[in-house]
Design a protein around this motif. Structure first.
Motif, PDB file in Angstrom:
ATOM      1  N   ILE A  24     -26.777 -92.970  30.119  1.00 19.34           N
ATOM      2  CA  ILE A  24     -25.311 -93.062  29.924  1.00 19.34           C
ATOM      3  C   ILE A  24     -25.145 -94.361  29.075  1.00 19.34           C
ATOM      4  O   ILE A  24     -25.246 -95.500  29.245  1.00 19.34           O
ATOM      5  CB  ILE A  24     -24.537 -93.059  31.245  1.00 19.34           C
ATOM      6  N   MET A  25     -24.635 -93.895  27.671  1.00 14.57           N
ATOM      7  CA  MET A  25     -24.920 -95.132  26.640  1.00 14.57           C
ATOM      8  C   MET A  25     -23.395 -95.553  26.663  1.00 14.57           C
ATOM      9  O   MET A  25     -22.445 -95.190  25.840  1.00 14.57           O
ATOM     10  CB  MET A  25     -25.289 -94.552  25.360  1.00 14.57           C
ATOM     11  N   ASP A  26     -23.025 -96.511  27.522  1.00 16.46           N
ATOM     12  CA  ASP A  26     -21.631 -96.981  27.642  1.00 16.46           C
ATOM     13  C   ASP A  26     -21.510 -98.497  27.242  1.00 16.46           C
ATOM     14  O   ASP A  26     -22.335 -99.217  27.513  1.00 16.46           O
ATOM     15  CB  ASP A  26     -21.155 -96.872  29.219  1.00 16.46           C
ATOM     16  N   TYR A  68     -26.168 -89.401  26.729  1.00 13.05           N
ATOM     17  CA  TYR A  68     -24.749 -88.963  26.954  1.00 13.05           C
ATOM     18  C   TYR A  68     -24.139 -89.579  25.771  1.00 13.05           C
ATOM     19  O   TYR A  68     -23.918 -90.750  25.718  1.00 13.05           O
ATOM     20  CB  TYR A  68     -24.124 -89.267  28.262  1.00 13.05           C
ATOM     21  N   ALA A  69     -23.606 -88.956  24.857  1.00 15.98           N
ATOM     22  CA  ALA A  69     -22.897 -89.450  23.805  1.00 15.98           C
ATOM     23  C   ALA A  69     -21.303 -89.072  23.667  1.00 15.98           C
ATOM     24  O   ALA A  69     -20.452 -89.796  22.829  1.00 15.98           O
ATOM     25  CB  ALA A  69     -23.207 -88.841  22.361  1.00 15.98           C
ATOM     26  N   PHE A  70     -20.855 -87.920  24.215  1.00 18.14           N
ATOM     27  CA  PHE A  70     -19.571 -87.732  24.117  1.00 18.14           C
ATOM     28  C   PHE A  70     -19.166 -86.817  25.247  1.00 18.14           C
ATOM     29  O   PHE A  70     -19.591 -85.671  25.457  1.00 18.14           O
ATOM     30  CB  PHE A  70     -18.997 -86.877  23.002  1.00 18.14           C
ATOM     31  N   SER A  71     -18.339 -87.261  26.472  1.00 11.30           N
ATOM     32  CA  SER A  71     -18.088 -86.429  27.457  1.00 11.30           C
ATOM     33  C   SER A  71     -16.673 -85.540  27.160  1.00 11.30           C
ATOM     34  O   SER A  71     -16.109 -86.020  26.215  1.00 11.30           O
ATOM     35  CB  SER A  71     -17.688 -87.475  28.819  1.00 11.30           C
ATOM     36  N   ASN A  74     -13.855 -87.404  27.236  1.00 11.20           N
ATOM     37  CA  ASN A  74     -13.515 -88.511  26.041  1.00 11.20           C
ATOM     38  C   ASN A  74     -12.796 -87.880  24.895  1.00 11.20           C
ATOM     39  O   ASN A  74     -12.077 -88.738  24.270  1.00 11.20           O
ATOM     40  CB  ASN A  74     -14.903 -88.733  25.196  1.00 11.20           C
ATOM     41  N   ARG A  77      -9.333 -89.859  24.446  1.00 11.25           N
ATOM     42  CA  ARG A  77      -8.977 -90.949  23.426  1.00 11.25           C
ATOM     43  C   ARG A  77      -8.246 -90.581  22.232  1.00 11.25           C
ATOM     44  O   ARG A  77      -8.158 -89.732  22.090  1.00 11.25           O
ATOM     45  CB  ARG A  77     -10.710 -91.490  23.224  1.00 11.25           C
ATOM     46  N   ARG A 183     -27.737 -96.434  33.346  1.00  9.48           N
ATOM     47  CA  ARG A 183     -26.439 -96.415  32.400  1.00  9.48           C
ATOM     48  C   ARG A 183     -26.030 -98.008  32.212  1.00  9.48           C
ATOM     49  O   ARG A 183     -26.276 -98.965  32.849  1.00  9.48           O
ATOM     50  CB  ARG A 183     -25.206 -96.171  33.578  1.00  9.48           C
ATOM     51  N   GLU A 187     -20.768-100.368  34.637  1.00  7.95           N
ATOM     52  CA  GLU A 187     -20.177 -99.217  35.420  1.00  7.95           C
ATOM     53  C   GLU A 187     -21.130 -98.648  36.399  1.00  7.95           C
ATOM     54  O   GLU A 187     -22.174 -98.408  35.909  1.00  7.95           O
ATOM     55  CB  GLU A 187     -19.357 -98.122  34.867  1.00  7.95           C
ATOM     56  N   ARG A 189     -21.285 -95.564  38.013  1.00 13.68           N
ATOM     57  CA  ARG A 189     -20.831 -94.017  38.231  1.00 13.68           C
ATOM     58  C   ARG A 189     -21.481 -93.126  37.059  1.00 13.68           C
ATOM     59  O   ARG A 189     -22.035 -93.632  36.156  1.00 13.68           O
ATOM     60  CB  ARG A 189     -19.308 -93.925  38.211  1.00 13.68           C
ATOM     61  N   SER A 191     -19.756 -90.210  35.680  1.00 16.09           N
ATOM     62  CA  SER A 191     -18.806 -89.785  34.705  1.00 16.09           C
ATOM     63  C   SER A 191     -19.073 -88.251  34.421  1.00 16.09           C
ATOM     64  O   SER A 191     -19.223 -88.023  33.251  1.00 16.09           O
ATOM     65  CB  SER A 191     -18.734 -90.659  33.800  1.00 16.09           C
TER      66      SER A 191
HETATM   67  C1  IPE Z   1     -19.386 -92.016  29.801  1.00 13.86           C
HETATM   68  O1  IPE Z   1     -18.807 -93.326  29.596  1.00 13.86           O
HETATM   69  C2  IPE Z   1     -19.542 -91.052  28.558  1.00 13.86           C
HETATM   70  C3  IPE Z   1     -20.295 -91.695  27.456  1.00 13.86           C
HETATM   71  C4  IPE Z   1     -21.159 -92.734  27.641  1.00 13.86           C
HETATM   72  C5  IPE Z   1     -20.531 -90.654  26.491  1.00 13.86           C
HETATM   73  P1  IPE Z   1     -17.156 -93.312  29.658  1.00 13.86           P
HETATM   74  O2  IPE Z   1     -16.648 -94.624  28.915  1.00 13.86           O
HETATM   75  O3  IPE Z   1     -16.338 -92.115  29.047  1.00 13.86           O
HETATM   76  O4  IPE Z   1     -16.835 -93.401  31.177  1.00 13.86           O
HETATM   77  P2  IPE Z   1     -15.653 -93.928  32.096  1.00 13.86           P
HETATM   78  O5  IPE Z   1     -14.340 -93.319  31.766  1.00 13.86           O
HETATM   79  O6  IPE Z   1     -15.935 -95.448  32.067  1.00 13.86           O
HETATM   80  O7  IPE Z   1     -15.895 -93.170  33.494  1.00 13.86           O
END
Ligand code: IPE
Ligand code: IPE
Ligand code: MG
Length: 255
Positions: A24-26, A68-71, A74, A77, A183, A187, A189, A191
């Protein structure tokens, strides 16, 4: 499933490499805003990290990498950010295609395509078709992805699409089980990412924002993974269990 690999290398390569790694690339936005820069700059820097990770994981012998690039959430946004992300995906797909083919990396995109811009849909189709023969690593990128929606779709298809948890399955609605989920961004979680597939995944949550993730940090996560005892509900070694307060003197657990 994890693979045992022993390689001669100047760098430390863990003895047990996770077979399926999901990331999860956050933290792209925070990377940028903490430097007083617009969020899109974080996404641009994040795309460089993606390139490094793909090369690094293929070199280590990871057989499946899912990013994970785009949920699907998302979409909430601002339009400009969403549009920028899709343009960035399309341009990177085109720019990285030759390198993916050269290194034997098969690329698949998971998630919905019907809401993506047409040029991106076309770039995906070309990249998937041209990398289809890649045998070294299967790279999946989740775009407009929701794990809950994937599971709903699998259930709609019928029980055959929801395989026994230990089966590597066909099709791309549900993926093979994840061995290691990482992740970045601090965070703790999921997601809506690979909820079914992570049933027995080892979890690693890193405080570093994605653009700053160094490959040495990923090596450290892999080294830690190699030390973990994955019991899947079993016990570590054959032993006799005494059950207090019953007439059953002992039980030897089934293996
Ligand atoms: C998760 O990150 C989705 C990706 C990394 C593509 P988000 O930034 O959208 O997740 P939340 O909102 O902190 O849960
Ligand atoms: C992850 O970074 C990339 C995407 C979700 C597209 P973010 O954009 O979520 O960055 P933060 O979490 O806001 O820092
Ligand atoms: Mg985020």
């Amino acid at each position: 499933m994890p693979t045992n690999r022993f390689r001669k290398s100047a760098r430390t390569v863990p003895a047990v490499v996770p077979g399926h790694v999901a990331i999860i690339m956050d933290g792209n936005g925070r990377w940028a805003t903490s430097r007083g820069r617009p969020r899109w700059m974080g996404h641009v820097r994040g795309a460089h990290t993606v390139k490094e990770i793909v090369t690094h994981c293929a070199r280590l012998g990871v057989s499946q990498l899912t990013l994970y690039a785009f949920s699907s959430d998302n979409w909430k946004r601002p339009r400009e950010e969403v549009g920028f992300l899709f343009d960035l995906f399309a341009s990177h797909l085109e720019r990285q295609l030759a390198s993916l083919i050269k290194h034997g990396i098969r690329l698949s995109i998971i998630g919905r395509r019907d809401r993506l811009p047409q040029p991106l849909v076309e770039a995906i189709a070309v990249a998937e078709q041209r990398t289809a023969g890649g045998k070294r690593m299967h790279l999946r990128v989740a775009v407009d992805y929701s794990s809950r929606v994937s599971m709903q779709k699998a259930l709609a298809v019928g029980p055959a699409a929801m395989p026994a948890p230990d089966t590597a399955l066909t099709g791309e609605t549900i993926l093979p089980p994840v061995d290691l989920l990482v992740r970045t961004g601090g965070e703790r979680r999921l997601s809506d990412f690979l909820l079914w597939e992570c049933a027995y995944a080892e979890l690693a949550f890193l405080d570093v924002n994605f653009p700053d993730l160094a490959m040495s940090e990923l090596d450290a996560v892999f080294a830690d993974f190699a030390k973990r005892d994955r019991r899947y509900g079993a016990v570590p070694a054959p032993e006799t269990i005494e059950i207090p307060g019953t007439n059953t003197p002992s039980l030897t657990p089934a293996r």
